[in-house]
Enzyme design. Structure first.
Site, PDB file in Angstrom:
ATOM      1  CD1 TRP A 160      -0.664  -5.019  -2.277  1.00 39.05           C
ATOM      2  CD2 TRP A 160       0.829  -3.355  -2.449  1.00 39.05           C
ATOM      3  NE1 TRP A 160      -0.832  -4.195  -1.185  1.00 39.05           N
ATOM      4  CE2 TRP A 160       0.076  -3.174  -1.272  1.00 39.05           C
ATOM      5  CE3 TRP A 160       1.817  -2.431  -2.763  1.00 39.05           C
ATOM      6  CZ2 TRP A 160       0.283  -2.093  -0.405  1.00 39.05           C
ATOM      7  CZ3 TRP A 160       2.029  -1.348  -1.908  1.00 39.05           C
ATOM      8  CH2 TRP A 160       1.267  -1.199  -0.745  1.00 39.05           C
ATOM      9  CG  ASP A 232       5.229  -8.280  -3.877  1.00 38.76           C
ATOM     10  OD1 ASP A 232       5.598  -8.732  -2.788  1.00 38.76           O
ATOM     11  OD2 ASP A 232       4.596  -7.202  -3.996  1.00 38.76           O
ATOM     12  CE  LYS A 256       2.703  -6.701   3.753  1.00 41.00           C
ATOM     13  NZ  LYS A 256       1.576  -5.913   4.142  1.00 41.00           N
TER      14      LYS A 256
HETATM   15  N1  PMP Z   1       3.609  -5.844  -2.027  1.00 42.86           N
HETATM   16  C1  PMP Z   1       2.622  -6.335  -1.262  1.00 42.86           C
HETATM   17  C2  PMP Z   1       1.943  -7.596  -1.686  1.00 42.86           C
HETATM   18  C3  PMP Z   1       2.249  -5.672  -0.096  1.00 42.86           C
HETATM   19  O1  PMP Z   1       1.263  -6.148   0.657  1.00 42.86           O
HETATM   20  C4  PMP Z   1       2.933  -4.506   0.271  1.00 42.86           C
HETATM   21  C5  PMP Z   1       2.620  -3.744   1.559  1.00 42.86           C
HETATM   22  N2  PMP Z   1       1.441  -3.919   2.122  1.00 42.86           N
HETATM   23  C6  PMP Z   1       3.930  -4.020  -0.559  1.00 42.86           C
HETATM   24  C7  PMP Z   1       4.267  -4.727  -1.697  1.00 42.86           C
HETATM   25  C8  PMP Z   1       4.687  -2.768  -0.218  1.00 42.86           C
HETATM   26  O2  PMP Z   1       5.512  -3.075   0.827  1.00 42.86           O
HETATM   27  P1  PMP Z   1       6.354  -1.976   1.623  1.00 42.86           P
HETATM   28  O3  PMP Z   1       5.372  -1.150   2.373  1.00 42.86           O
HETATM   29  O4  PMP Z   1       7.209  -2.832   2.505  1.00 42.86           O
HETATM   30  O5  PMP Z   1       7.128  -1.200   0.634  1.00 42.86           O
END
Ligand code: PMP
Length: 421
Positions: A160, A232, A256
Site C-alpha cells: 500500500w 495511511d 476495516k
Molecule cells: N491503504 C491500505 C493500508 C489498505 O489496506 C487499503 C485497502 N485494502 C488501501 C489503502 C486502499 O483502500 P481503498 O480500497 O479504500 O481505496
C-alpha cells in the site's frame, strides 16, 4: 377485501407478491399503494423484510477474517437493523433521506464528535468524511500539500505504501527513502538512519500494511521542522490510541475497523488546508470539503451513519485504550499459536513490528494451505486466504472480531496440525 379492480387488490393477487397475502393493512384515501402495517407482518413475508422480524444474536453469523470489507460489531448491525425501516420516526430509512435534512445533520455531527472524542483530535484539526477510498488519498495528499516540483519522502513497508509512492509521482517529486521490498516487506526501518530529504514537504508512511502484516509501533519525525508526517491508517484506524498532534494528515478507508466501504476519513491540520495545486479536482481539495463540513456534494450517508454507530460502540467499550488491550490479547494468542507450532505455522514478519490487525502466516507444508483454508471455512471461519500477491494464510482480526473467533481459529490450527504431522 376490495374489489378486484383496485390497486390494492391487484397487488394482493399479484403472483410476484405472494407473501403480501399475509399482510394486513388499512387502505388509505391518501395512498393508493397498500401500506403494510409492519407490526403485523408475519415472519414468513419475503418482501419486504420488516422491522418486526426478530433476528437473534448469533443466528447464522460466522467468523469473518476478511481484510476489508470486514466484520462489523454485531451490536451495530442489530441496531442498524432495528432503525433501518423507519429511522427515529422520520417515516423513512437513512438511505432515503436528504443529506441536508435535520436527521442526517445530527448523524454526521455525532459521528464527527464521537470520533474526535475517541482519538482526542485537537481543535486545530479538521475531520473530513470523503469518498474515493484511501486510494484517492494517494493523489489527494500530494495535490493538497505540494507544488508539482516539491519533494516528499516515502517509507515503503508494503504494497500500500508502494502504491501511494507511485501515485504521488504524478503530482510532486517523491523520494523513496526506505523500502522493505528486498526483505519481502517484513520489517520497519530504524528511524535514526533514515536519510530524509531536507526539503521534503512531508514524510509518508503506511501505519499498518494490510497485506504484509507490518505495523509501526511508534512513528518517525520528519527531519525538516516544517515538514509533516502523513499516515495511511486504513487498516489500524481506531484500533489503539494515537497522538494525532504528531501528524499533519491521517487518512483511512472505513471498511476495516470503523464501517462499511464508501467513506474515507481524513484528519488534517487546519493550517495545511487551502494550498491545493490549481489542477486539483474539487472532490480532492481538502478546503472545499472542510468549508462545507463534508457536505459539498452528496456524501455516502448510510456508511457515515454506520461509522457513527461504530464510534459510539467503541466509546461504550471504554475508548481506544480498552480497545487496544482487547486487540493485543487477540493478536497475542494467535502469534503464540504460530510461534509455538514448532515451525508447522510460520509468520515471516519481524516480531517487534507484527500487526495487531492482520496476521499473515504460511504452513511449512505449503501444499496443505488450500486444505487448511477450506476446512476452516467448513468450520465457520472464512476469508482466511492470504492476499493474491503473497499467498499463504491471513487472519484479519480487526476491532470487531470477537475473542471467541480467534480462540476458535487457534483451536482449529492445533487440531489441524495434530492431524497433519
Ligand atoms: N491503504 C491500505 C493500508 C489498505 O489496506 C487499503 C485497502 N485494502 C488501501 C489503502 C486502499 O483502500 P481503498 O480500497 O479504500 O481505496
Amino acid at each position: 377485501m376490495a374489489a378486484a379492480s383496485t390497486p390494492q387488490s391487484f397487488l394482493l393477487q399479484h403472483p410476484l407478491y405472494p407473501s403480501l397475502k399475509t399482510l394486513s393493512y388499512i387502505p388509505s384515501k391518501q395512498h393508493l399503494r397498500p401500506r403494510p402495517r409492519l407490526s403485523t407482518v408475519s415472519c414468513t413475508a419475503v418482501h419486504p423484510a420488516p422491522a418486526s422480524v426478530s433476528v437473534t444474536k448469533d443466528q447464522g453469523r460466522i467468523f469473518n477474517f476478511a481484510a476489508g470489507p470486514a466484520t462489523l460489531p454485531e451490536s451495530v448491525i442489530l441496531k442498524a437493523q432495528s432503525e433501518l425501516y423507519n429511522y427515529h420516526g422520520s417515516g423513512m430509512s437513512i438511505m432515503e433521506m436528504s443529506h441536508r435534512g435535520k436527521e442526517f445533520d445530527a448523524v454526521i455531527k455525532n459521528a464527527e464528535s464521537d470520533l474526535r472524542r475517541l482519538l482526542a483530535v485537537p481543535d486545530d484539526y479538521a475531520v473530513l468524511f470523503l469518498q474515493g477510498g484511501a486510494t484517492t488519498q494517494f493523489a489527494a495528499v500530494p495535490l493538497n500539500l505540494c507544488a508539482p516540483d516539491d519533494a516528499a519522502d516515502y517509507i515503503v513497508t508494503g504494497s500500500w505504501g508502494d502504491k501511494a509512492f507511485k501515485e504521488a509521482q504524478k503530482f510532486c517529486k517523491p523520494n523513496l527513502i526506505w523500502s522493505g521490498k528486498s526483505d519481502k516487506y517484513t520489517k520497519i526501518p530504524p528511524f535514526e538512519g533514515l536519510e530524509q530529504n531536507p526539503n521534503a514537504k512531508y514524510l509518508h508512511i503506511c501505519a499498518n500494511e494490510t497485506i504484509h502484516g507490518v505495523e509501526f509501533k511508534n512513528y518517525p519525525t520528519p527531519s525538516n521542522k516544517d515538514a509533516i508526517l502523513v499516515a495511511d491508517m486504513s487498516s489500524n484506524f481506531c484500533s489503539k490510541p494515537v497522538d494525532v498532534s504528531k501528524f499533519g494528515v491521517i487518512y483511512a478507508g472505513a471498511q476495516k475497523n470503523v464501517g462499511p466501504s464508501g467513506v474515507t476519513i481524513v484528519i488534517v491540520r487546519k493550517d495545511l488546508i487551502g494550498n491545493a495545486q490549481p489542477i486539483t479536482p474539487v472532490m480532492l481539495d481538502y478546503k472545499i470539503h472542510a468549508d462545507s463540513a463534508s457536505l459539498y456534494n452528496t456524501p455516502p450517508c448510510f456508511t457515515i451513519y454506520i461509522c457513527g454507530l461504530v464510534f459510539a460502540d467503541l466509546l461504550e467499550q471504554g475508548g481506544l485504550v480498552e480497545v487496544e488491550k482487547k486487540n493485543a490479547k487477540k493478536a497475542g494468542i494467535l502469534y503464540d499459536a504460530i510461534d509455538g507450532s514448532d515451525g508447522f505455522y510460520v509468520c515471516p514478519v519481524e516480531k517487534s513490528v507484527r500487526s495487531l490487525m492482520n496476521v499473515p502466516f504460511t504452513l511449512e507444508k505449503t501444499d496443505l494451505e488450500k486444505k487448511f483454508i477450506e476446512e476452516a471455512a467448513k468450520e465457520g471461519m472464512i476469508q482466511l486466504k492470504g492476499h493474491r500477491s503473497v499467498g499463504g494464510v491471513r487472519a484479519s482480526i480487526y476491532n470487531a472480531m470477537p475473542l471467541a473467533g480467534v480462540e476458535k481459529l487457534v483451536a482449529f490450527m492445533m487440531d489441524f496440525q495434530a492431524r497433519h504431522l
